[in-house]
Design a protein around this motif. Structure first.
Motif, PDB file in Angstrom:
ATOM      1  N   CYS A  62       0.591  -1.628  -0.291  1.00  0.00           N
ATOM      2  CA  CYS A  62      -0.276  -0.426  -0.201  1.00  0.00           C
ATOM      3  C   CYS A  62       1.395   1.204  -0.357  1.00  0.00           C
ATOM      4  CB  CYS A  62      -1.029   0.088   1.189  1.00  0.00           C
ATOM      5  SG  CYS A  62      -2.783  -1.191   0.905  1.00  0.00           S
ATOM      6  N   VAL A  63       2.201   1.434   0.794  1.00  0.00           N
ATOM      7  CA  VAL A  63       3.055   2.529   0.751  1.00  0.00           C
ATOM      8  C   VAL A  63       3.217   2.322  -0.442  1.00  0.00           C
ATOM      9  CG1 VAL A  63       4.858   3.380   1.711  1.00  0.00           C
ATOM     10  CG2 VAL A  63       3.303   1.977   3.105  1.00  0.00           C
ATOM     11  N   ASP A  64       3.956   1.367  -1.344  1.00  0.00           N
ATOM     12  CA  ASP A  64       4.527   1.893  -2.550  1.00  0.00           C
ATOM     13  C   ASP A  64       3.500   1.683  -3.556  1.00  0.00           C
ATOM     14  OD1 ASP A  64       6.765   0.895  -1.865  1.00  0.00           O
ATOM     15  OD2 ASP A  64       6.370  -1.325  -2.252  1.00  0.00           O
ATOM     16  N   ILE A  65       2.119   1.606  -3.620  1.00  0.00           N
ATOM     17  CA  ILE A  65       1.049   1.887  -4.614  1.00  0.00           C
ATOM     18  C   ILE A  65       0.604   4.064  -4.477  1.00  0.00           C
ATOM     19  CG2 ILE A  65      -1.518   2.140  -4.547  1.00  0.00           C
ATOM     20  CD1 ILE A  65      -1.124  -1.419  -4.586  1.00  0.00           C
ATOM     21  N   MET A  66       0.815   4.340  -2.739  1.00  0.00           N
ATOM     22  CA  MET A  66       0.689   5.158  -3.127  1.00  0.00           C
ATOM     23  C   MET A  66       1.815   6.577  -3.427  1.00  0.00           C
ATOM     24  SD  MET A  66      -1.642   5.378   0.775  1.00  0.00           S
ATOM     25  CE  MET A  66      -1.173   4.526   2.118  1.00  0.00           C
ATOM     26  N   ARG A  67       2.712   5.976  -2.663  1.00  0.00           N
ATOM     27  CA  ARG A  67       3.997   6.951  -3.743  1.00  0.00           C
ATOM     28  C   ARG A  67       3.807   6.856  -5.008  1.00  0.00           C
ATOM     29  NH1 ARG A  67       4.590   6.850   1.321  1.00  0.00           N
ATOM     30  NH2 ARG A  67       3.144   8.350   1.014  1.00  0.00           N
ATOM     31  N   ALA A  68       3.344   5.470  -5.698  1.00  0.00           N
ATOM     32  CA  ALA A  68       3.272   5.680  -7.288  1.00  0.00           C
ATOM     33  C   ALA A  68       2.179   6.797  -7.684  1.00  0.00           C
ATOM     34  CB  ALA A  68       3.292   4.317  -7.491  1.00  0.00           C
ATOM     35  N   MET A  69       1.445   6.717  -7.042  1.00  0.00           N
ATOM     36  CA  MET A  69      -0.335   8.051  -7.438  1.00  0.00           C
ATOM     37  C   MET A  69       0.785   9.221  -7.084  1.00  0.00           C
ATOM     38  SD  MET A  69      -2.781   5.611  -4.982  1.00  0.00           S
ATOM     39  CE  MET A  69      -4.454   6.598  -5.763  1.00  0.00           C
ATOM     40  N   GLU A  70       1.337   8.916  -6.446  1.00  0.00           N
ATOM     41  CA  GLU A  70       1.931  10.682  -5.917  1.00  0.00           C
ATOM     42  C   GLU A  70       2.793  11.046  -6.876  1.00  0.00           C
ATOM     43  OE1 GLU A  70       1.930  10.973  -1.164  1.00  0.00           O
ATOM     44  OE2 GLU A  70       3.837  10.131  -2.393  1.00  0.00           O
ATOM     45  N   VAL A 249      -6.068   4.195 -12.912  1.00  0.00           N
ATOM     46  CA  VAL A 249      -5.759   3.657 -14.139  1.00  0.00           C
ATOM     47  C   VAL A 249      -4.351   3.734 -14.836  1.00  0.00           C
ATOM     48  CG1 VAL A 249      -7.008   4.014 -15.999  1.00  0.00           C
ATOM     49  CG2 VAL A 249      -8.528   4.063 -14.564  1.00  0.00           C
ATOM     50  N   LEU A 250      -4.135   4.645 -14.616  1.00  0.00           N
ATOM     51  CA  LEU A 250      -2.745   4.916 -14.973  1.00  0.00           C
ATOM     52  C   LEU A 250      -1.671   4.162 -14.261  1.00  0.00           C
ATOM     53  CD1 LEU A 250      -0.611   6.508 -17.169  1.00  0.00           C
ATOM     54  CD2 LEU A 250      -0.261   8.205 -15.321  1.00  0.00           C
ATOM     55  N   LEU A 251      -1.499   3.503 -13.518  1.00  0.00           N
ATOM     56  CA  LEU A 251      -0.572   2.696 -13.126  1.00  0.00           C
ATOM     57  C   LEU A 251      -0.928   1.322 -13.259  1.00  0.00           C
ATOM     58  CD1 LEU A 251       0.316   4.026  -9.078  1.00  0.00           C
ATOM     59  CD2 LEU A 251       1.696   4.021 -11.611  1.00  0.00           C
ATOM     60  N   GLU A 252      -1.977   0.526 -13.368  1.00  0.00           N
ATOM     61  CA  GLU A 252      -2.528  -0.160 -14.255  1.00  0.00           C
ATOM     62  C   GLU A 252      -2.340  -0.554 -15.439  1.00  0.00           C
ATOM     63  OE1 GLU A 252      -4.698  -2.916 -16.027  1.00  0.00           O
ATOM     64  OE2 GLU A 252      -5.228  -1.767 -16.547  1.00  0.00           O
ATOM     65  N   LYS A 253      -2.636   0.847 -16.250  1.00  0.00           N
ATOM     66  CA  LYS A 253      -1.709   0.467 -17.899  1.00  0.00           C
ATOM     67  C   LYS A 253      -0.548   0.312 -17.874  1.00  0.00           C
ATOM     68  CE  LYS A 253      -6.185   2.352 -20.032  1.00  0.00           C
ATOM     69  NZ  LYS A 253      -6.712   3.870 -20.248  1.00  0.00           N
ATOM     70  N   ASN A 254       0.701   0.819 -17.070  1.00  0.00           N
ATOM     71  CA  ASN A 254       1.664   0.824 -17.539  1.00  0.00           C
ATOM     72  C   ASN A 254       2.380  -0.217 -17.249  1.00  0.00           C
ATOM     73  OD1 ASN A 254       2.173   2.078 -14.678  1.00  0.00           O
ATOM     74  ND2 ASN A 254       2.861   3.725 -15.508  1.00  0.00           N
TER      75      ASN A 254
END
Length: 266
Positions: A62-70, A249-254
């Motif tokens: 979850c921390v990795d996902i949130m940093r990627a979203m930022e 959506v962007l993180l899923e596509k890439n």
């Protein structure tokens, strides 16, 4: 006749400079602070780590996902992911307006009544059953467990979605009084339950951390597969909901969501 307006080069230059300064003073985009918390006993969603400075910190999927979203949208900023809280307190924080999002929740009635969900799943997990290594029990499906009656008690974690799912299935004996995997593994070894149901990735790590690889084994059947989502407060503004959804959506596509999940495979 009226005389044409005349502008001196100096006034034009002054006006251009003032316009440029005003433009620079405007924010490029307002950063939105999104409040969350690190859910206790939810490995590998959140795990205790030692950071690059040698200090204790909180990491995990979850921390990795949130940093990627930022990174995908610099106007999003998550805060609170370095503070541990039990799930019940996170839900209470949501009701009080202190929590905006919870990372990694299932679409079950208890959650949908509290949260709205981003459409893109963060990850999918399999729920596995752990038993004592010397237990010769063999089950093919949930009916086999039902037939065991009081000899088929399933241990689970209090407040976790799997409790709701198992309860809805009906006819299963469930003990959800424990709040950590280590507690349930100890109860399993003490014979206070026949099975411990927990998600993978997560359950294998818990067994290894407890040093119980030679005392506990995982069954291949039965299994349950569940998707986990980003849960958001129902009072969240539509624009922020849109931005969170767009970043996922962007993180899923890439492929970034997949790469993050694969880092935590057991």
């Amino acid at each position: 006749m009226s005389k044409p307006l005349q502008f001196s080069p100096l006034r034009v230059l002054q006006g251009a400079v003032i316009f440029l300064l005003l433009t620079l003073m405007l924010p490029a985009g307002a950063v939105t602070e999104i409040h969350t918390a690190a859910q206790e006993a939810s490995e590998p969603k959140y795990i205790a780590i030692v950071n690059q400075q040698g200090k204790l910190a909180i990491g995990g999927m979850c921390v990795d996902i949130m940093r990627a979203m930022e990174k995908a949208d610099p106007e999003l900023q998550f805060t609170g992911d370095q503070l541990w809280q039990p799930r019940a307190r996170i839900d209470a924080g949501l009701k009080a307006g202190n929590i905006d999002v919870i990372c990694g929740v299932q679409r079950i009635a208890r959650n949908t009544s509290q949260y709205q969900f981003a459409a893109t799943p963060l990850f999918s997990v399999n729920y596995l059953l752990a038993v004592r290594a010397d237990d010769i029990v063999a089950v093919e499906d949930w009916d086999d467990i039902r037939k065991l009656g009081n000899d088929g008690i399933i241990l689970a974690l209090r407040g976790f979605g799997i409790v709701d799912i198992l309860t809805q299935m009906g006819g299963l004996k469930i003990d959800d009084t424990a709040t950590s995997s280590i507690s349930n593994l100890k109860k399993l070894l003490a014979g206070r339950g026949r099975f411990y149901c927990h998600r993978s990735p997560g359950i294998g790590l818990a067994i290894r951390q407890a040093g119980l690889e030679d005392k506990i084994r995982l069954l291949s059947k039965p299994q349950l597969t569940e998707k986990f989502y980003m849960g958001m407060a129902k009072t969240m503004s539509p624009e922020l909901v849109r931005k969170i959804g767009a970043s996922l959506v962007l993180l899923e596509k890439n492929g970034e969501l997949k790469r993050i999940f694969e880092r935590y495979q057991e």
